[in-house]
Design a protein around this motif. Structure first.
Motif, PDB file in Angstrom:
ATOM      1  N   ASP A 157       0.385  -8.322   9.820  1.00 46.96           N
ATOM      2  CA  ASP A 157       1.145  -7.195  10.361  1.00 46.96           C
ATOM      3  C   ASP A 157       2.548  -7.721  10.660  1.00 46.96           C
ATOM      4  OD1 ASP A 157       2.253  -5.241  12.048  1.00 46.96           O
ATOM      5  OD2 ASP A 157       0.273  -4.621  12.726  1.00 46.96           O
ATOM      6  N   VAL A 158       3.560  -7.070  10.099  1.00 53.57           N
ATOM      7  CA  VAL A 158       4.922  -7.582  10.297  1.00 53.57           C
ATOM      8  C   VAL A 158       5.384  -7.475  11.751  1.00 53.57           C
ATOM      9  CG1 VAL A 158       5.635  -7.112   7.898  1.00 53.57           C
ATOM     10  CG2 VAL A 158       6.077  -5.402   9.666  1.00 53.57           C
ATOM     11  N   THR A 177       8.383   4.824   7.759  1.00 51.15           N
ATOM     12  CA  THR A 177       9.371   5.683   7.102  1.00 51.15           C
ATOM     13  C   THR A 177       9.422   7.078   7.727  1.00 51.15           C
ATOM     14  OG1 THR A 177       7.682   6.117   5.434  1.00 51.15           O
ATOM     15  CG2 THR A 177       9.314   4.471   4.884  1.00 51.15           C
ATOM     16  N   ARG A 194      -2.145  -4.580   6.593  1.00 46.40           N
ATOM     17  CA  ARG A 194      -2.769  -4.419   7.918  1.00 46.40           C
ATOM     18  C   ARG A 194      -4.246  -4.098   7.763  1.00 46.40           C
ATOM     19  NH1 ARG A 194       1.204  -0.389  11.058  1.00 46.40           N
ATOM     20  NH2 ARG A 194       1.121   0.813   9.139  1.00 46.40           N
ATOM     21  N   SER A 214      18.588   5.274  -2.432  1.00 48.36           N
ATOM     22  CA  SER A 214      18.800   6.567  -1.749  1.00 48.36           C
ATOM     23  C   SER A 214      17.442   7.257  -1.640  1.00 48.36           C
ATOM     24  CB  SER A 214      19.824   7.404  -2.516  1.00 48.36           C
ATOM     25  OG  SER A 214      19.472   7.465  -3.882  1.00 48.36           O
ATOM     26  N   ILE A 241      14.078   8.121  -2.959  1.00 47.02           N
ATOM     27  CA  ILE A 241      13.319   7.641  -4.121  1.00 47.02           C
ATOM     28  C   ILE A 241      12.385   8.762  -4.591  1.00 47.02           C
ATOM     29  CG2 ILE A 241      11.854   5.826  -5.055  1.00 47.02           C
ATOM     30  CD1 ILE A 241      12.707   4.021  -2.768  1.00 47.02           C
ATOM     31  N   ARG A 246       7.805  13.884   0.829  1.00 43.39           N
ATOM     32  CA  ARG A 246       8.929  13.599   1.712  1.00 43.39           C
ATOM     33  C   ARG A 246      10.200  14.250   1.189  1.00 43.39           C
ATOM     34  NH1 ARG A 246       7.574   7.245   2.397  1.00 43.39           N
ATOM     35  NH2 ARG A 246       6.414   7.694   0.529  1.00 43.39           N
ATOM     36  N   ARG A 263      -8.904  -2.104   0.914  1.00 40.38           N
ATOM     37  CA  ARG A 263      -7.676  -1.313   0.807  1.00 40.38           C
ATOM     38  C   ARG A 263      -7.004  -1.550  -0.555  1.00 40.38           C
ATOM     39  NH1 ARG A 263      -3.530  -0.806   5.590  1.00 40.38           N
ATOM     40  NH2 ARG A 263      -3.046   0.985   4.261  1.00 40.38           N
ATOM     41  N   TYR A 299      14.499   6.392  12.350  1.00 36.77           N
ATOM     42  CA  TYR A 299      14.212   5.605  11.153  1.00 36.77           C
ATOM     43  C   TYR A 299      15.481   4.891  10.666  1.00 36.77           C
ATOM     44  CZ  TYR A 299      13.549   4.915   6.075  1.00 36.77           C
ATOM     45  OH  TYR A 299      13.515   4.394   4.800  1.00 36.77           O
ATOM     46  N   THR A 340       0.833  -1.219   0.000  1.00 39.44           N
ATOM     47  CA  THR A 340       0.000   0.000   0.000  1.00 39.44           C
ATOM     48  C   THR A 340       0.866   1.267   0.000  1.00 39.44           C
ATOM     49  OG1 THR A 340      -0.120  -0.155   2.393  1.00 39.44           O
ATOM     50  CG2 THR A 340      -2.018  -1.015   1.161  1.00 39.44           C
ATOM     51  N   GLY A 341       2.189   1.090   0.124  1.00 35.74           N
ATOM     52  CA  GLY A 341       3.092   2.246   0.150  1.00 35.74           C
ATOM     53  C   GLY A 341       3.470   2.687  -1.254  1.00 35.74           C
ATOM     54  N   PHE A 342       4.265   3.736  -1.334  1.00 32.50           N
ATOM     55  CA  PHE A 342       4.671   4.319  -2.622  1.00 32.50           C
ATOM     56  C   PHE A 342       5.418   3.301  -3.491  1.00 32.50           C
ATOM     57  CE2 PHE A 342       8.491   6.807  -4.354  1.00 32.50           C
ATOM     58  CZ  PHE A 342       7.944   6.946  -5.621  1.00 32.50           C
ATOM     59  N   LEU A 343       6.520   2.769  -2.956  1.00 22.95           N
ATOM     60  CA  LEU A 343       7.332   1.855  -3.758  1.00 22.95           C
ATOM     61  C   LEU A 343       6.571   0.560  -4.057  1.00 22.95           C
ATOM     62  CD1 LEU A 343      10.200   1.632  -4.954  1.00 22.95           C
ATOM     63  CD2 LEU A 343      10.859   0.401  -2.890  1.00 22.95           C
ATOM     64  N   LYS A 395      16.333   0.911  10.706  1.00 22.13           N
ATOM     65  CA  LYS A 395      16.556   0.229   9.425  1.00 22.13           C
ATOM     66  C   LYS A 395      17.904  -0.500   9.451  1.00 22.13           C
ATOM     67  CE  LYS A 395      14.328   0.396   5.949  1.00 22.13           C
ATOM     68  NZ  LYS A 395      13.224  -0.468   5.445  1.00 22.13           N
TER      69      LYS A 395
HETATM   70  N1  LIG Z   1      10.611   6.556  -0.080  1.00 23.77           N
HETATM   71  C1  LIG Z   1      11.928   6.643  -0.067  1.00 23.77           C
HETATM   72  O1  LIG Z   1      12.509   7.678  -0.462  1.00 23.77           O
HETATM   73  C2  LIG Z   1      12.770   5.480   0.402  1.00 23.77           C
HETATM   74  C3  LIG Z   1      14.168   5.583   0.264  1.00 23.77           C
HETATM   75  C4  LIG Z   1      14.958   4.510   0.639  1.00 23.77           C
HETATM   76  C5  LIG Z   1      14.386   3.372   1.135  1.00 23.77           C
HETATM   77  N2  LIG Z   1      13.031   3.284   1.283  1.00 23.77           N
HETATM   78  C6  LIG Z   1      12.461   2.052   1.807  1.00 23.77           C
HETATM   79  O2  LIG Z   1      11.574   1.550   0.828  1.00 23.77           O
HETATM   80  C7  LIG Z   1      10.504   0.861   1.458  1.00 23.77           C
HETATM   81  C8  LIG Z   1       9.202   1.410   0.949  1.00 23.77           C
HETATM   82  O3  LIG Z   1       9.172   2.806   1.211  1.00 23.77           O
HETATM   83  P1  LIG Z   1       7.916   3.694   0.833  1.00 23.77           P
HETATM   84  O4  LIG Z   1       8.429   5.056   0.587  1.00 23.77           O
HETATM   85  O5  LIG Z   1       7.128   3.014  -0.193  1.00 23.77           O
HETATM   86  O6  LIG Z   1       7.159   3.678   2.225  1.00 23.77           O
HETATM   87  P2  LIG Z   1       5.659   4.084   2.588  1.00 23.77           P
HETATM   88  O7  LIG Z   1       5.005   4.737   1.433  1.00 23.77           O
HETATM   89  O8  LIG Z   1       5.724   4.792   3.880  1.00 23.77           O
HETATM   90  O9  LIG Z   1       4.955   2.671   2.811  1.00 23.77           O
HETATM   91  C9  LIG Z   1       5.253   1.856   3.894  1.00 23.77           C
HETATM   92  C10 LIG Z   1       4.497   0.572   3.728  1.00 23.77           C
HETATM   93  O10 LIG Z   1       4.791  -0.292   4.836  1.00 23.77           O
HETATM   94  C11 LIG Z   1       3.571  -0.755   5.372  1.00 23.77           C
HETATM   95  N3  LIG Z   1       3.692  -1.059   6.791  1.00 23.77           N
HETATM   96  C12 LIG Z   1       4.104  -0.231   7.781  1.00 23.77           C
HETATM   97  N4  LIG Z   1       4.036  -0.866   8.964  1.00 23.77           N
HETATM   98  C13 LIG Z   1       3.579  -2.109   8.715  1.00 23.77           C
HETATM   99  C14 LIG Z   1       3.287  -3.231   9.526  1.00 23.77           C
HETATM  100  N5  LIG Z   1       3.476  -3.188  10.840  1.00 23.77           N
HETATM  101  N6  LIG Z   1       2.831  -4.365   8.938  1.00 23.77           N
HETATM  102  C15 LIG Z   1       2.625  -4.413   7.601  1.00 23.77           C
HETATM  103  N7  LIG Z   1       2.872  -3.373   6.774  1.00 23.77           N
HETATM  104  C16 LIG Z   1       3.335  -2.247   7.329  1.00 23.77           C
HETATM  105  C17 LIG Z   1       2.593   0.382   5.138  1.00 23.77           C
HETATM  106  O11 LIG Z   1       1.290  -0.110   5.295  1.00 23.77           O
HETATM  107  P3  LIG Z   1       0.047   0.806   5.780  1.00 23.77           P
HETATM  108  O12 LIG Z   1      -0.525   1.342   4.498  1.00 23.77           O
HETATM  109  O13 LIG Z   1      -0.834  -0.121   6.490  1.00 23.77           O
HETATM  110  O14 LIG Z   1       0.612   1.888   6.644  1.00 23.77           O
HETATM  111  C18 LIG Z   1       2.967   0.756   3.714  1.00 23.77           C
HETATM  112  O15 LIG Z   1       2.410  -0.151   2.810  1.00 23.77           O
HETATM  113  C19 LIG Z   1      10.702   1.039   2.961  1.00 23.77           C
HETATM  114  O16 LIG Z   1      11.304  -0.123   3.462  1.00 23.77           O
HETATM  115  C20 LIG Z   1      11.651   2.215   3.067  1.00 23.77           C
HETATM  116  O17 LIG Z   1      12.436   2.129   4.223  1.00 23.77           O
HETATM  117  C21 LIG Z   1      12.199   4.325   0.919  1.00 23.77           C
END
Ligand SMILES: NC(=O)c1ccc[n+]([C@@H]2O[C@H](COP(=O)([O-])OP(=O)(O)OC[C@H]3O[C@@H](n4cnc5c(N)ncnc54)[C@H](OP(=O)(O)O)[C@@H]3O)[C@@H](O)[C@H]2O)c1
Length: 498
Positions: free
Chosen positions: A98-99, A128, A52, A267, A269, A285, A62, A241, A26-29, A245
C-alpha cells in the motif's frame, strides 16, 4: 539512450530483461500498461505488481480477476494460447503493498529482496476521486509519492522512476500551460504559501478532534471531504484530487535526490484508440459521465462551453508515451522532466464535436432500458455555457418545484416527504457532480507539449504508426476525433463500462 537514437525497436528493447515495479496496475491505465509491456516485450524479466490486499493469495486473486480476467488481455491470451497462465506466472510477481505506508508496508526481508532487483518504478497509484476525503487523498497522492521516492532510493540498480500525474495540476489556468515543474510550496493563488507539513498536521489534528468528540463515521467523512475542498480552494486548485496530485509532484522534486524521474501529465484519458483493441475503457468518469447520463436520460442538463476545446488523449497513446519517455531518460541522473501527454495544442477537440457526436450516436443508436429492451425516448441535453446560467435555470425548473413539494408535504403531515427526499437527493447529487466536472468542461487553457513533441520527432514517424504487430504512436495529430468518438469511444464506453 539518447533521444536522437530512439526508434520503436530500441524503446521496446529497453524493457528486455528489466524488472519493473508498477503501482496502480488494477486501475484503468495500469491495465493498459501491463498488457502492452507483456505483449510487446515478452522478454521483460519481471513485473512486480504492488497491490492492496490482506495477503499474497488475495493479490493473486485480484491479478487473476481484476487484471488478467479483463477483455483487454484477450489479444495476449490468444497470442500465448494454452501457455498464457504459465507466461503470467513467470512474468508477474505479486506484491502485497500500500503506497500509504512507508516501504509500501513490505517487511524487511521482502524489501531487501525486491529492492535489489528493481530497474524501473512506475507509480500510477492514486485516488482519482475528485472530492475524496482529505486524509485519504493526502495519504495516497502525497505521502504515496513520498514513500515511492524513498523506496526508489533504496533500489540499488534503479534506472528510472516514472510518476503519473495529471495535466490539470495547473488548476484553472488560462492560455498556454508549459511543462514546468512545481516548486515546493508553490500555489496557484497569489499571496498564499503552502507548507505540506502544516497540511499533514491539520489533517491529524482535525481527525483527533473529531474522534475526541465521538463523531460518527459519516460525520468524519463529511468533514474530511469538506476540509480537502476548502484547502484546495484556498490555494487555488478546484478540487482535492488536483491539489493533492500537485503536492505529489512537489514531493518528487524535493525528495528524488539523483533518481532519474519522468513525470507524465496526461489530460482526460479516454478509451484505447487502437491497441490491443479499440474502445477499451474502465470506469465512468468526466466525459463518459455525460455520455452515460445522456444514454440513460439521467442527466438532462450540463455545463460546457461549446466554443472551447476539451483536452483528451486515448489510453494506449498515454502508455506509448510513457514507454518512450522511460527509455529516453533511463539513467539520466540529472533528469526530472515533465511530459504533457495531451492534445489541445496539436489537435484540439472542440467541445461541440463531443456533444454533437454523442447526440448523433444516440439518435442513430437509441439506447435500450428495462427487461424487454424498450428504446429510451431521448430528449436533447440542455447545455449551459456557464455555471451561473445553469444555476439560474435549475433554480426555476427544479429548486422552486422542490420547495413547493416540501411545503405541501409539511402542510399534509409529511405525505410527500419520501418523494421529496428522493427527488432532492437526486437533484443535489446531479448538481454536485456537475460542479465537480465544471473546471474541466469550462477549461480555458491548453497544454504545451514541446517535450513530448521532441520525443515524437526523434522517433521514426512511420515506425511509430505501424510496426506491423504493434505501434508506439503517441501523436494526437493522427486522431480523427469525429471517427474516434462516434465509432470507437462511445461504443467502447457502452460495451466495456455498462
Ligand atoms: N483516468 C484519467 O483520466 C487520468 C487523467 C490524468 C491522470 N491520471 C492519473 O493516471 C493514474 C492512473 O489513473 P487511473 O484512471 O488508471 O486510476 P484508477 O482506475 O482510479 O486506478 C487507481 C489505481 O491506484 C491504486 N491505488 C489507490 N490507492 C492505493 C494505495 N493506497 N496503494 C496502492 N495502490 C493504490 C488502485 O488500487 P485499488 O484497485 O486497490 O483501488 C488502482 O489500481 C493516476 O495517477 C491518475 O491520477 C488519470
Amino acid at each position: 539512450m539518447r533521444i536522437s537514437e530512439m526508434d520503436v525497436d530500441r524503446v521496446v528493447g529497453y524493457f528486455k530483461g528489466k524488472s519493473i515495479l508498477i503501482t496502480g496496475s488494477t486501475g484503468f491505465l495500469g491495465k493498459v500498461l501491463v498488457e502492452k509491456i507483456l505483449r510487446v516485450q515478452p522478454d521483460v524479466k519481471k513485473l512486480f505488481l504492488l497491490i492492496r490486499a490482506s495477503d499474497v493469495e488475495s493479490v493473486k486473486f485480484r491479478i487473476h480477476n481484476e487484471i488478467m480476467g479483463k477483455q483487454i488481455f484477450q489479444v495476449l491470451k490468444e497470442k500465448h494460447g494454452l501457455e498464457f497462465d504459465n507466461f503470467v506466472k513467470e512474468k508477474i510477481c505479486p506484491l502485497v503493498g500500500d503506497v500509504m505506508h512507508e516501504n509500501f508496508g513490505l517487511d524487511t526481508v521482502k524489501l531487501r529482496e525486491v529492492s535489489k532487483d528493481i530497474d524501473v518504478i512506475i507509480n500510477g497509484a492514486a485516488t482519482t476521486n475528485f472530492s475524496e476525503r482529505y486524509d485519504v487523498a493526502f495519504d495516497t497522492n502525497v505521502l504515496g509519492v513520498k514513500h515511492t521516492c524513498e523506496f526508489a532510493k533504496k533500489c540499488t540498480k534503479l534506472k528510472m522512476l516514472l510518476h503519473v500525474s495529471t495535466a490539470y495540476v495547473a488548476g484553472e489556468k488560462e492560455g498556454l500551460i508549459t511543462e514546468k515543474t512545481f516548486l515546493m510550496g508553490e500555489t496557484l493563488r497569489v499571496g498564499t504559501h503552502l507548507d505540506i507539513e502544516i497540511e499533514l498536521n491539520l489533517i491529524k489534528d482535525t481527525k483527533r478532534e473529531l474522534r475526541a468528540s465521538s463523531s460518527t463515521e459519516k460525520a468524519e467523512r463529511k468533514t474530511m471531504k469538506e476540509l480537502g475542498l476548502k484547502r484546495a480552494r484556498n490555494f487555488g486548485w478546484p478540487n482535492t484530487y488536483l491539489f493533492t496530485k500537485a503536492m505529489g509532484e512537489m514531493m518528487i522534486g524535493h525528495l528524488r535526490g539523483d533518481v532519474p524521474v519522468v513525470i507524465i501529465r496526461p489530460s482526460i484519458i479516454t478509451s484505447t484508440i487502437k491497441e490491443p483493441l479499440p474502445g477499451w475503457i474502465e470506469g465512468i468518469r468526466t466525459v463518459d459521465t455525460v455520455i452515460m447520463g445522456h444514454a440513460k436520460q439521467t442527466l438532462p442538463f450540463f455545463v460546457i462551453n461549446l466554443d472551447l476545446t476539451l483536452d483528451m488523449i486515448p489510453g494506449d497513446m498515454v502508455v506509448n508515451a510513457m514507454m518512450a519517455a522511460m527509455a529516453a531518460h533511463s539513467e539520466d541522473h540529472q533528469a526530472q522532466i515533465i511530459y504533457h501527454v495531451t492534445s489541445s495544442v496539436l489537435n484540439p477537440t472542440p467541445s461541440s464535436l463531443v456533444i454533437d457526436s454523442m447526440h448523433r450516436y444516440f439518435v442513430e443508436n437509441p439506447p435500450c432500458k428495462g427487461r424487454n429492451g424498450e428504446r429510451v425516448r431521448l430528449k436533447k441535453m440542455r447545455i449551459f455555457s456557464t455555471l451561473a446560467r445553469l444555476r439560474l435555470y435549475t433554480a426555476i425548473k427544479y429548486e422552486l418545484p422542490l420547495e413547493m413539494l416540501r411545503l405541501l408535504s409539511i402542510a399534509l403531515c409529511g405525505v410527500f416527504s419520501r418523494r421529496y427526499n428522493e427527488l432532492n437527493r437526486k437533484y443535489r447529487f446531479l448538481m454536485h457532480m456537475i460542479e465537480l466536472y465544471a473546471p474541466f468542461a469550462l477549461f480555458k487553457g491548453c497544454f504545451d507539449d514541446t517535450n513530448l513533441e521532441r520525443l515524437r520527432m526523434a522517433m521514426n514517424k512511420d515506425d511509430q504508426i505501424n510496426n506491423g504487430a504493434y505501434s508506439l504512436d503517441f501523436d494526437p495529430k493522427s486522431i480523427h476525433w469525429v471517427d474516434y468518438f462516434y465509432g470507437v469511444h462511445i461504443p467502447g464506453v457502452l460495451k466495456y463500462c455498462v
